[in-house]
Structures are given as structure tokens and as C-alpha cells.
Design an enzyme around this catalytic site. Sequence first.
Site, short mmCIF file in Angstrom:
data_model
loop_
_atom_site.label_atom_id
_atom_site.label_comp_id
_atom_site.label_asym_id
_atom_site.label_seq_id
_atom_site.Cartn_x
_atom_site.Cartn_y
_atom_site.Cartn_z
N LYS A 106 -11.21 6.44 1.97
CA LYS A 106 -12.08 5.27 1.89
C LYS A 106 -11.26 4.01 2.13
O LYS A 106 -10.41 3.64 1.31
CB LYS A 106 -12.76 5.17 0.52
CG LYS A 106 -13.83 4.07 0.48
CD LYS A 106 -14.20 3.67 -0.93
CE LYS A 106 -13.32 2.60 -1.49
NZ LYS A 106 -13.46 1.27 -0.80
N GLU A 146 -0.08 3.82 -6.47
CA GLU A 146 0.84 2.71 -6.18
C GLU A 146 0.08 1.44 -6.53
O GLU A 146 -0.88 1.08 -5.85
CB GLU A 146 1.27 2.74 -4.71
CG GLU A 146 2.47 1.83 -4.43
CD GLU A 146 2.06 0.43 -4.00
OE1 GLU A 146 2.10 -0.49 -4.88
OE2 GLU A 146 1.71 0.25 -2.83
N CYS A 190 2.11 -6.22 -2.81
CA CYS A 190 2.37 -5.68 -4.15
C CYS A 190 3.81 -5.90 -4.57
O CYS A 190 4.11 -6.01 -5.77
CB CYS A 190 2.02 -4.20 -4.19
SG CYS A 190 2.86 -3.22 -2.91
N GLU A 233 -0.21 -10.97 -11.86
CA GLU A 233 -0.02 -10.80 -10.42
C GLU A 233 -0.97 -11.76 -9.69
O GLU A 233 -2.19 -11.59 -9.73
CB GLU A 233 -0.29 -9.36 -10.00
CG GLU A 233 0.03 -9.09 -8.55
CD GLU A 233 -0.16 -7.63 -8.16
OE1 GLU A 233 0.58 -7.15 -7.28
OE2 GLU A 233 -1.05 -6.96 -8.73
#
Length: 499
Positions: free
Chosen positions: A191, A267, A301, A398
Site C-alpha cells: 500500500k 522503520e 526520518c 519529530e
Amino acid sequence: MGGTISPVTANRTSTIGLDPIFINNEWHDSVSGKKFPVINPATGEKICDVEEGDKEDVDKAVEAARKAFELGSRWRTMDASERGRLLNKLADLIERERLPLATMESINGGKLFANSYLMDLGGCINSLRYCAGWADKVQGQTIPMDGNYFTFTRREPIGVCGQIIPWNFPLVMFIWKIAPALACGNTVVIKPAEQTPLTALHMSSLIKEAGFPPGVVNIVPGYGPTAGAAIAHHMDIDKVAFTGSTEVGKKIKEAAGKSNLKRVSLELGGKSPNIIFADADLDSAVEFAHIGLFYHQGQCCIAGSRIFVEEPIYEEFVRRSVARAKKNVLGNPLSPGINQGPQVDKEQYDRILELIESGKKEGAKLECGGGPWGDKGFFIQPTVFSDVSDDMRIAKEEIFGPVQQIMKFKTIDEVIKRANNTHYGLAAAVFTKDIDKALTFTAALQAGVVWVNCYSAMSAQCPFGGFKMSGNGRELGEEGIHEYTEMKTVVIKIPQKNS
């Protein structure tokens, strides 16, 4: 971008984006008949509509993948070397389609065209060829077991793998997921992110052209709470691999536990420390720190978003970093001379601006930027904060945007403790000319990758993944291949063993 390389037209790209759901080497409309819009983040305008996959579409895709994985199927009986040949063929086709794919990445995701063409597409091709080389080298061992037995191990494919990928590196993540899975003989249901599905959908035609049997790769665009959740909860999916936020990663692991205890690799997020010592090459450290944060508008990331600078050089480092950030030229990522594009969508744009405001309110010093840019699209000025303390939101959360935080430290013990004082553990870096200091930090920092005097240096040969809440498992390298295998031990009784 180079004088001979330029993006294809937006019109050509948008027509490619009309490809529907891909199941069993055929294209399908969604069962529900729903579609969702895909937006150009540089303008805020719709590029096209895409079929919206849901649970019923995932069920169809899983059924096709399971059939392709049956014993005796064409895929299961195929020589491992032939799987490698198909992956190399797919790499050849991506090379052929490099220009339209790079253009789609830039229009759909706001990526600078040069980065899409050179870095992302180049990385995709290299990763495919690396995994292709592994296809016939996934091996077991013979074991000198006690007693009269002949014992060996087999590394077998896990089965049907559900894969959910993010919007920041759409095609790179697509390849990082399917390439090792296919090299090991699995089948996949993948997806793409709802913000950036276009390159994944275009890949469907290349997968079919390369010669992969029906059902081996199935592509279902849709939303996370519907199509993504259906993959995570599915009782006939044997493994799920996800790249994205830690919040969603937790939900996927919970879904695996509540369903069939499928294998999970994750991850996830990061808040990576980048430590600059006074003995470092300052010009190099400033440039790597800039790229390590501002690359792809901070939407990485591994972004080095907590920069710790030793006290004697702090003021000069801040001064040079601000000057470097002010050189960024914002605009349409397809245009020459632009080196900062838009954020991916309105949701991310609003969240970044809200975090910038929190930095101002909590007492960080705004050195430059700090607000939106332009009259259309989702652009944010390159922003630098100094005098940042560890308890501020911008130092803990983040941000995933073009916001650089620069903090001061005095001692080695202090900065090790502060660098590790986070739930995350994806990446870290240290800049110093002292090899003893560098080796101390490579051991002390709690991160899946530690760079010394560089940042964001990655390759298909090197395993990548996180400690702590930055995820489980590894991608790339030999470890990334083994993530898609199960180990089986076979013990055969024999009349007498001889050494």
C-alpha cells in the site's frame, strides 16, 4: 539538474496517475467505487484521482498473493537465479522510465527534480540490483548434530507479505520493500501512501512487463485506517513491513498481536543527534549539518534535528548555519536553481508551523525563517533556532520540516547523556578529528547507524534500522534480506554418521 536532463510535462505525469488498483497482474477499479484526490504540494491543486482501496480490495489482493505462493506454483518452482533475473529486468525498466518516474516524484511529493532523478531513482536501481544478486545466495547450513543424524537448515520465504510505505520517499521505499521480499521468493501486497501513490501505480506496468507471474506483486492505494489497517489485521498475511510514524507502528504491532502474530518489521521516527566538536572541520560540519536537516525540506526520518555544538565554536557555528540556511532558494521543485520545495501536504505544513510557534513561545532564539513562504502551495521558510534547551518541544518531537535546532554542550559525558535522552534511536553523527573520541561515540550512541564526519551516507549494502522506538528489524544489506526468510531445521535419521 544538468543541461540535458529536464522533467517531463505535468500533463503526461497526471495521466499516468490514473492507473487503478493492481491485483493479479490486472488493473481494477475499487470494490467500493471510491476515488481519492492526489494533490501537487507546490500549488495545492489536484493532479488526478486514484482508486481508493479498502478491506475488500486488500482481501482480493491477499487471495491473489496466496495463490501465487502455493506449492507448485510458477513462482514457487522458479529457479532462484530467475527471480534475480526478473529483479534485474525491473531495474532495466526503471532506468528506461527514469525521467517520467522522477517527474512524478517531484510533482506528487514536492521533491527537487535533480534529487529525484539522481538520488532516488539511482538508489532504486542500485537496491534492485543488489537484491537481485542475493536471490540465489540465500543459503542454509549443515550442522554436525550429536547422534546419527544428518542435519541442515533452510532459509525459506515467509509467505504473503503486507507492506505499507510512507510519502517522503515513495519510490525508494517501494523498492526497499518489494526487492528483498521478491529476492527471497515471497509474494507481496503493498500500500503506497495516500499522499504519493503515483510512482507505485506506474510501477505496476513495469512489474508486469518485467515478467513477474500474476499475484506476486499487488498494489492497493488507499488510506491507512482502512486499507493499511486491513493489511495489519489480515489473518492470511504472514509478515507486515511498515515505514512511517512511531504512533502508527505501535498500532501495526498491536494488530499483528491481535490477529495471527504475523512477523513485523518497522522503520519508524527519529530525533537524531548530530554532535559537533570544536576540533571538527567547521566548514564541512556546517554543510553536512545543513544537508542532514534540510534535505527534502526536513522530511527525512534520519534528519539530524538535534545539533549539539561544543561551547567554544557554538556562536560561529550558529552564524555560519544561519548564513547557509538563508541561501536556500524556494519554489517549484521542477524548476532549475531551486533547492527547497514544499512540504508534502497541508496537515504536515500546519503541524510544522505549530511547532515553530512552540519554539518561539518556549524561549528558543529564532535566528531566521519561522513562517510560511509564497502565496500558494505548502512552503515554509528555512528556519534556524539557537539557544534551544532539551525540554522544549522542538528538541523532543519529530518536526519533519525545515527547522534546525542548535544546542550547546561542554563535556563528553554530558552530550552522550543528552544525545541518548530520547525515545528514538534511528541515526546519529559525530564530527571530530580525534579518532579516540569518534570511536567512543560510535559505541556510546544508541542508534542504528552512527556517521563520523559525514551524514546521510547510505547504500544498498549497509543495514539500516533503529534502536528503541525507532523500530524493529533492518532494511538493506544481508540483514535486510534475512528479514524476509524463515529458518527451518531439517533432521534426518541415518544408520551411522561419519565425520
